[in-house]
Design a protein around this motif. Structure first.
Motif, PDB file in Angstrom:
ATOM      1  N   CYS A  87       4.291  20.982  30.911  1.00 23.41           N
ATOM      2  CA  CYS A  87       3.647  19.673  30.920  1.00 23.41           C
ATOM      3  C   CYS A  87       2.129  19.771  31.023  1.00 23.41           C
ATOM      4  N   VAL A  88       1.485  18.742  30.478  1.00 22.04           N
ATOM      5  CA  VAL A  88       0.083  18.432  30.714  1.00 22.04           C
ATOM      6  C   VAL A  88       0.081  17.094  31.434  1.00 22.04           C
ATOM      7  N   ALA A  89      -0.391  17.071  32.671  1.00 21.03           N
ATOM      8  CA  ALA A  89      -0.272  15.888  33.512  1.00 21.03           C
ATOM      9  C   ALA A  89      -0.889  14.673  32.839  1.00 21.03           C
ATOM     10  N   LYS A  90      -0.184  13.533  32.939  1.00 22.12           N
ATOM     11  CA  LYS A  90      -0.589  12.220  32.455  1.00 22.12           C
ATOM     12  C   LYS A  90      -0.704  12.134  30.944  1.00 22.12           C
ATOM     13  N   GLN A  91      -0.244  13.188  30.249  1.00 20.71           N
ATOM     14  CA  GLN A  91      -0.302  13.130  28.787  1.00 20.71           C
ATOM     15  C   GLN A  91       1.080  13.338  28.190  1.00 20.71           C
ATOM     16  N   TRP A  92       1.658  14.510  28.329  1.00 17.19           N
ATOM     17  CA  TRP A  92       2.986  14.748  27.777  1.00 17.19           C
ATOM     18  C   TRP A  92       3.601  16.018  28.315  1.00 17.19           C
ATOM     19  N   CYS A  93       4.915  16.143  28.062  1.00 13.69           N
ATOM     20  CA  CYS A  93       5.686  17.338  28.398  1.00 13.69           C
ATOM     21  C   CYS A  93       6.503  17.734  27.181  1.00 13.69           C
ATOM     22  N   ALA A  94       6.793  19.019  27.069  1.00 15.59           N
ATOM     23  CA  ALA A  94       7.566  19.513  25.935  1.00 15.59           C
ATOM     24  C   ALA A  94       8.512  20.602  26.408  1.00 15.59           C
ATOM     25  N   GLY A  95       9.654  20.695  25.737  1.00 18.10           N
ATOM     26  CA  GLY A  95      10.630  21.720  26.063  1.00 18.10           C
ATOM     27  C   GLY A  95      11.649  21.848  24.944  1.00 18.10           C
ATOM     28  N   THR A  96      12.359  22.953  24.959  1.00 20.18           N
ATOM     29  CA  THR A  96      13.409  23.213  23.973  1.00 20.18           C
ATOM     30  C   THR A  96      14.729  23.359  24.696  1.00 20.18           C
ATOM     31  N   ALA A  97      15.697  22.510  24.331  1.00 19.54           N
ATOM     32  CA  ALA A  97      17.003  22.535  24.974  1.00 19.54           C
ATOM     33  C   ALA A  97      17.823  23.713  24.468  1.00 19.54           C
ATOM     34  N   ALA A  98      18.906  24.003  25.162  1.00 16.94           N
ATOM     35  CA  ALA A  98      19.773  25.107  24.758  1.00 16.94           C
ATOM     36  C   ALA A  98      20.402  24.861  23.393  1.00 16.94           C
ATOM     37  N   GLN A  99      20.495  23.605  22.992  1.00 17.73           N
ATOM     38  CA  GLN A  99      21.064  23.262  21.691  1.00 17.73           C
ATOM     39  C   GLN A  99      20.051  23.371  20.566  1.00 17.73           C
ATOM     40  N   GLY A 100      18.821  23.773  20.895  1.00 16.75           N
ATOM     41  CA  GLY A 100      17.785  23.918  19.885  1.00 16.75           C
ATOM     42  C   GLY A 100      16.951  22.675  19.674  1.00 16.75           C
ATOM     43  N   TRP A 101      17.208  21.597  20.416  1.00 13.46           N
ATOM     44  CA  TRP A 101      16.430  20.373  20.247  1.00 13.46           C
ATOM     45  C   TRP A 101      15.031  20.557  20.832  1.00 13.46           C
ATOM     46  N   ARG A 102      14.042  20.094  20.091  1.00 17.06           N
ATOM     47  CA  ARG A 102      12.660  20.067  20.588  1.00 17.06           C
ATOM     48  C   ARG A 102      12.423  18.685  21.187  1.00 17.06           C
ATOM     49  N   ILE A 103      12.159  18.669  22.492  1.00 15.51           N
ATOM     50  CA  ILE A 103      12.068  17.416  23.251  1.00 15.51           C
ATOM     51  C   ILE A 103      10.637  17.254  23.740  1.00 15.51           C
ATOM     52  N   VAL A 104      10.064  16.069  23.520  1.00 12.08           N
ATOM     53  CA  VAL A 104       8.712  15.755  23.987  1.00 12.08           C
ATOM     54  C   VAL A 104       8.766  14.420  24.721  1.00 12.08           C
ATOM     55  N   THR A 105       8.280  14.389  25.953  1.00 11.49           N
ATOM     56  CA  THR A 105       8.123  13.138  26.695  1.00 11.49           C
ATOM     57  C   THR A 105       6.639  12.800  26.735  1.00 11.49           C
ATOM     58  N   VAL A 106       6.286  11.566  26.463  1.00  8.74           N
ATOM     59  CA  VAL A 106       4.895  11.151  26.279  1.00  8.74           C
ATOM     60  C   VAL A 106       4.550  10.080  27.308  1.00  8.74           C
ATOM     61  N   ASP A 107       3.498  10.339  28.096  1.00 12.70           N
ATOM     62  CA  ASP A 107       2.980   9.344  29.035  1.00 12.70           C
ATOM     63  C   ASP A 107       1.839   8.544  28.434  1.00 12.70           C
ATOM     64  N   ASP A 108       1.037   9.141  27.606  1.00 15.47           N
ATOM     65  CA  ASP A 108      -0.091   8.487  26.941  1.00 15.47           C
ATOM     66  C   ASP A 108       0.353   8.105  25.533  1.00 15.47           C
ATOM     67  N   ALA A 109       0.406   6.811  25.251  1.00 12.34           N
ATOM     68  CA  ALA A 109       0.945   6.324  23.972  1.00 12.34           C
ATOM     69  C   ALA A 109       0.165   6.822  22.772  1.00 12.34           C
ATOM     70  N   ARG A 110      -1.075   7.311  22.943  1.00 12.70           N
ATOM     71  CA  ARG A 110      -1.849   7.806  21.808  1.00 12.70           C
ATOM     72  C   ARG A 110      -1.254   9.070  21.201  1.00 12.70           C
ATOM     73  N   PHE A 111      -0.360   9.747  21.942  1.00 11.70           N
ATOM     74  CA  PHE A 111       0.223  10.996  21.454  1.00 11.70           C
ATOM     75  C   PHE A 111       1.569  10.779  20.750  1.00 11.70           C
ATOM     76  N   ILE A 112       2.000   9.525  20.600  1.00 10.27           N
ATOM     77  CA  ILE A 112       3.315   9.256  20.044  1.00 10.27           C
ATOM     78  C   ILE A 112       3.436   9.779  18.606  1.00 10.27           C
ATOM     79  N   GLY A 113       2.436   9.512  17.788  1.00 11.75           N
ATOM     80  CA  GLY A 113       2.524   9.918  16.391  1.00 11.75           C
ATOM     81  C   GLY A 113       2.668  11.423  16.226  1.00 11.75           C
TER      82      GLY A 113
END
Length: 835
Positions: A719-745
């Motif tokens: 994670c980068v605090a107050k911006q976003w987090c990223a990780g790869t699940a065991a199933q191969g999914w790339r998951i991103v959680t976004v706190d700052d809406a400017r990073f959605i795109g």
């Protein structure tokens, strides 16, 4: 012809002996069963059955079944199933995504009612089936009527606004804060177009609180009641709807006391009822404050909870210790509290009246004591808050005390059924909650166990034995007390075990030991002296009885902490719904039947246990909270979330439901934070409260997210605090959680799953990534994602396909309809959950 008749009658001798044998093995009270008229056609068919090869055993079973049914009907046990079918109808109505309208329900009730009236003198399968259908339809109609009658307005979206209203109730917490129930009169800045009528607000100020009945105002953060933390868990919005609470929240700073608010939109009977409610609330608060002030600590908070049902002042560690020791039921005002209070008053009043010379010869002092106990339990229910378990206990105790006036037996399953019918007629929604289910399950099991013990074989010979051994009387009395305590604790624990696992997903392994150690203290020191203190409180003489009560509660807390230290809590996780229904239904049948038909209930319970052992619950691979702020990847018994300290309210439910044993927080990469040029020049840190923010450098953001995905440990967020987090699940999914809406795109371009709490106007990513935003999660509730296997032909990178399960699927129902409200247009839109 005569010879033929003799051949026809020849088999009847063994059949008569078989009936005699069946009659002997049936209940000892079978002599009260009315004699059924003989049916010659039926006896003629018996001859053919007996003459056929192997016809004796099916005939024997058929006769035994008919005799068992006749015995159940003779004892009036058919009435016991009336609340079962009415409650089943209410459950069906609340469970259906869409329900028939009131006109259809009325038509069905008319059809079934007329059909039953036409067949009322023709007992048989069709009459019984139509009666069951009529009772089920009645339950559905009662549920529909309660829902329409309440019409609670639930807030549609979180908002910060200025509120003003009248305090109808207040309660202190273990931290000294105050939680107000407010009848909302006005909102401003902004003014809500669809304001709820009643809200609950927490004030973190420890200064003098606003009085009940007084006006209150202040700036507050309001939110809709939360939904289920996971699909199948408790929906708090449902509970709030039927309690009349449309929003929850907290005050910013200290609220101000103002003159009583007007214009709440109520008048006449509603005003009169509100006034009575405020008066009772003042009594409850005064009694609770007096008890807590006298005893102090958690013991004082528990003592107040036993009288007024206000539990928020009890410390969380003490509550957890009571739960792990199997003593949490003590906090609920239920049959235990009501029986101990009424029994203590009845015995004490009768003893005092018997000391008056000549009074017992002129008046029935037992009935006088019962009348006083009836008044006492009515006062108890007034200040207890009216929980389902308390109302059920009050109705049952009242029936028992009224039965004393008529010299009738008071402890029976009919009283339990009658109290259930009264509750279902007034508040059928109560049947969906654990309070109703656990309370009635324990009561039915205990009453049925008491009836079995009272009618056990050989009981008639006990008085002679007692007379011959009178010197052992005190020892036998003590042994009987502890044996009864052991048996009642065992029956109560077994009967509520399935509901504890189904609703709370945990069991107290040493609950029996905890109850055996603590219940004598509660029965001797806590409840009797608590009742004495309440009787003496109007005269100011309650201090010393309260101190004795507090000492008993201190001992109970010590016992709970000792038992809890053994680590006996068993986390069951979610159990299959089919197993829950089978075990609950089987337990009800086993308790309601008095003949060998009860074995059918035990067989159904065994079938439910088999389902539990064989099926198990599938574990999701990823879970998302309904606000989009908490996301976790699940791997066996471990959860890796995007929050270092996940909110306990949601995460504790995930832990119990999914049987999670370990939590891994995210790793932080503060050096990868992206700061735009304006913020770098001013030296300010990025904040979420800024109304407008300049665009970000998309190339830099793309490099950062790729770095996060590449460097994140498998199955763990980076994670980068107050911006976003990223990780790869065991199933191969790339998951991103976004706190700052400017990073959605950028997140949509690089990820397979994007989660953000931001209220976006679009619902999908152009790249095809699965997007869960605050707007979409508002409609779907919490989300579970399951992998459907390894990579497929259309996914050459080995990523598993996804199966998405939503917690909220009843957007048409009144307690969920607020999720579809658009405040801009002022309309509801219950379209597709995900476009």
């Amino acid at each position: 012809m005569a010879q033929g008749q003799e051949q026809d009658l020849a088999p009847r001798a063994p059949f008569d002996s078989m009936l005699t044998h069946a009659r002997t093995r049936s209940s000892q009270r079978a002599d009260v069963i009315p004699q059924q008229p003989q049916n010659r056609a039926w006896h003629g068919s018996l001859a053919h059955l007996i003459a056929a090869k192997g016809g004796i055993r099916p005939l024997y079973r058929h006769v035994q079944f008919k005799r068992a049914v006749a015995e159940e009907l003779a004892f009036g046990h058919a009435f016991l199933f009336v609340p079962v079918f009415v409650g089943s109808g209410a459950l069906v109505w609340f469970w259906l995504p869409q329900t028939p309208g009131p006109l259809k329900l009325a038509l069905l009730m008319c059809v079934f009612g007329m059909a039953f009236f036409a067949l009322r003198h023709r007992p048989g399968f069709w009459r019984t089936g139509i009666l069951i259908a009529a009772l089920v339809t009645t339950g559905m109609a009662l549920a529909a009527w309660e829902t329409a009658r309440l019409g609670t307005v639930v807030l549609d979206t979180p908002v910060t606004t200025w509120v003003r209203g009248t305090v109808t109730a207040r309660e202190t917490t273990d931290r000294g804060y105050w939680r107000y129930t407010v009848a909302l009169a006005k909102t401003s800045d902004p003014q809500l177009g669809r304001p709820p009528l009643r809200i609950t607000l927490l004030s973190r100020s420890r200064e003098t609180p606003v009085n009940i009945g007084g006006g209150i105002e202040g700036r507050a953060r309001l939110s809709p009641p939360s939904g289920a933390a996971l699909p199948g868990l408790n929906d708090f919005a449902f509970d709030s709807y039927f309690r009349g609470i449309g929003a929850v929240g907290y005050f910013y700073g200290k609220p101000r006391s103002v003159p009583g608010s007007e214009g709440t939109g109520i008048s006449g009977i509603a005003t009169w009822r509100a006034g009575i409610g405020e008066t009772i609330a003042r009594w409850r608060e005064a009694v609770g404050a007096r008890i807590r002030g006298t005893i102090g600590g958690d013991a004082g908070a528990i003592a107040a909870a036993l009288v007024t049902a206000e539990e928020r002042a009890i410390g969380r560690p003490t509550i957890e210790a009571l739960r792990e020791a199997g003593l949490a039921h003590v906090l609920a005002i239920s049959g235990l509290n009501m029986v101990l209070a009424a029994g203590t008053f009845l015995i004490g009043a009768r003893t005092l009246l018997s000391l008056v010379p000549g009074l017992a010869h002129r008046f029935a002092i037992k009935k006088l004591a019962a009348g006083g106990a009836l008044i006492m339990v009515f006062a108890y229910i007034l200040i207890s808050g009216g929980a389902v378990s308390a109302v059920r206990s009050w109705i049952m105790i009242s029936i028992m005390l009224i039965a004393v006036f008529f010299d009738r037996p008071s402890i029976s399953l009919r009283n339990v059924a009658l109290s259930a019918l009264i509750i279902l007629a007034v508040t059928p929604s109560a049947i969906t909650g654990p309070g109703f289910q656990m309370s009635f399950a324990a009561t039915v099991a205990l009453v049925a166990g008491y009836a079995f013990w009272r009618e056990r074989p050989g009981r008639e010979s006990l008085p002679a034995t007692r007379a011959a051994n009178r010197w052992t009387g005190p020892l036998k009395a003590a042994g009987g007390f502890f044996a009864g305590l052991l048996l009642s604790s065992l029956i109560g624990g077994l009967s509520t075990m399935i509901y504890s696992a189904g609703h709370f997903h945990r069991l107290a392994a040493y609950g029996l030991v905890g109850n055996l150690l603590a219940m004598p203290i509660i029965s001797i020191f806590v409840m009797p002296f608590g009742l004495l203190a309440m009787l003496l409180m109007p005269f100011g003489l309650d201090r010393y009885p309260l101190l004795v009560m507090g000492q008993g509660l201190d001992w109970m807390i010590s016992i709970a902490q000792m038992v809890a230290s053994w680590g006996g809590e068993v986390t069951t996780g979610r159990i299959p719904q089919q197993a829950f229904l089978l075990i609950a239904a089987g337990g009800a049948l086993a308790c309601l039947f008095r003949t060998w038909l009860a074995i059918s209930g035990l067989m159904i319970v065994a079938a439910g246990l088999v389902v539990v052992s064989l099926s198990g619950m599938e574990q999701p691979d990823m879970v998302i909270a309904e606000d989009g702020r908490l996301v976790a990847m699940i791997r066996q018994a471990q959860a890796s979330s995007n929050r270092t300290k996940p909110p306990d309210f949601v995460f504790s439910q995930w832990q119990r439901a999914l049987r999670l044993e370990d939590h891994r927080g995210p790793q932080q990469k503060p050096e990868l934070a992206i700061v735009d040029a304006a913020e770098a020049a001013s030296g300010e840190e990025p904040t979420e409260t800024r109304a407008t923010k300049p665009p970000i450098d998309r190339d830099a953001a793309r490099n950062v997210i790729r770095t996060l995905l590449a460097n994140a440990a498998p199955g763990r967020f980076l994670c980068v605090a107050k911006q976003w987090c990223a990780g790869t699940a065991a199933q191969g999914w790339r998951i991103v959680t976004v706190d700052d809406a400017r990073f959605i795109g950028v997140a949509c371009d690089e990820a397979d799953i994007v989660v953000t709490p931001a209220m976006l106007r679009f619902r999908t990513c152009r790249s095809g990534a699965l997007l869960f935003s605050g707007q979409s999660l508002r409609r779907t509730g919490a989300v579970e994602i399951y992998g459907t296997g390894a990579g497929t032909a259309d996914k050459a990178d080995g990523r598993a396909a996804m199966r998405v399960v939503f917690a909220q699927a009843q957007l048409q129902r009144p307690w969920a309809q607020h999720r579809t409200y658009d405040w801009r247009s002022g309309q509801f839109d219950a379209g597709e959950l995900v476009e």
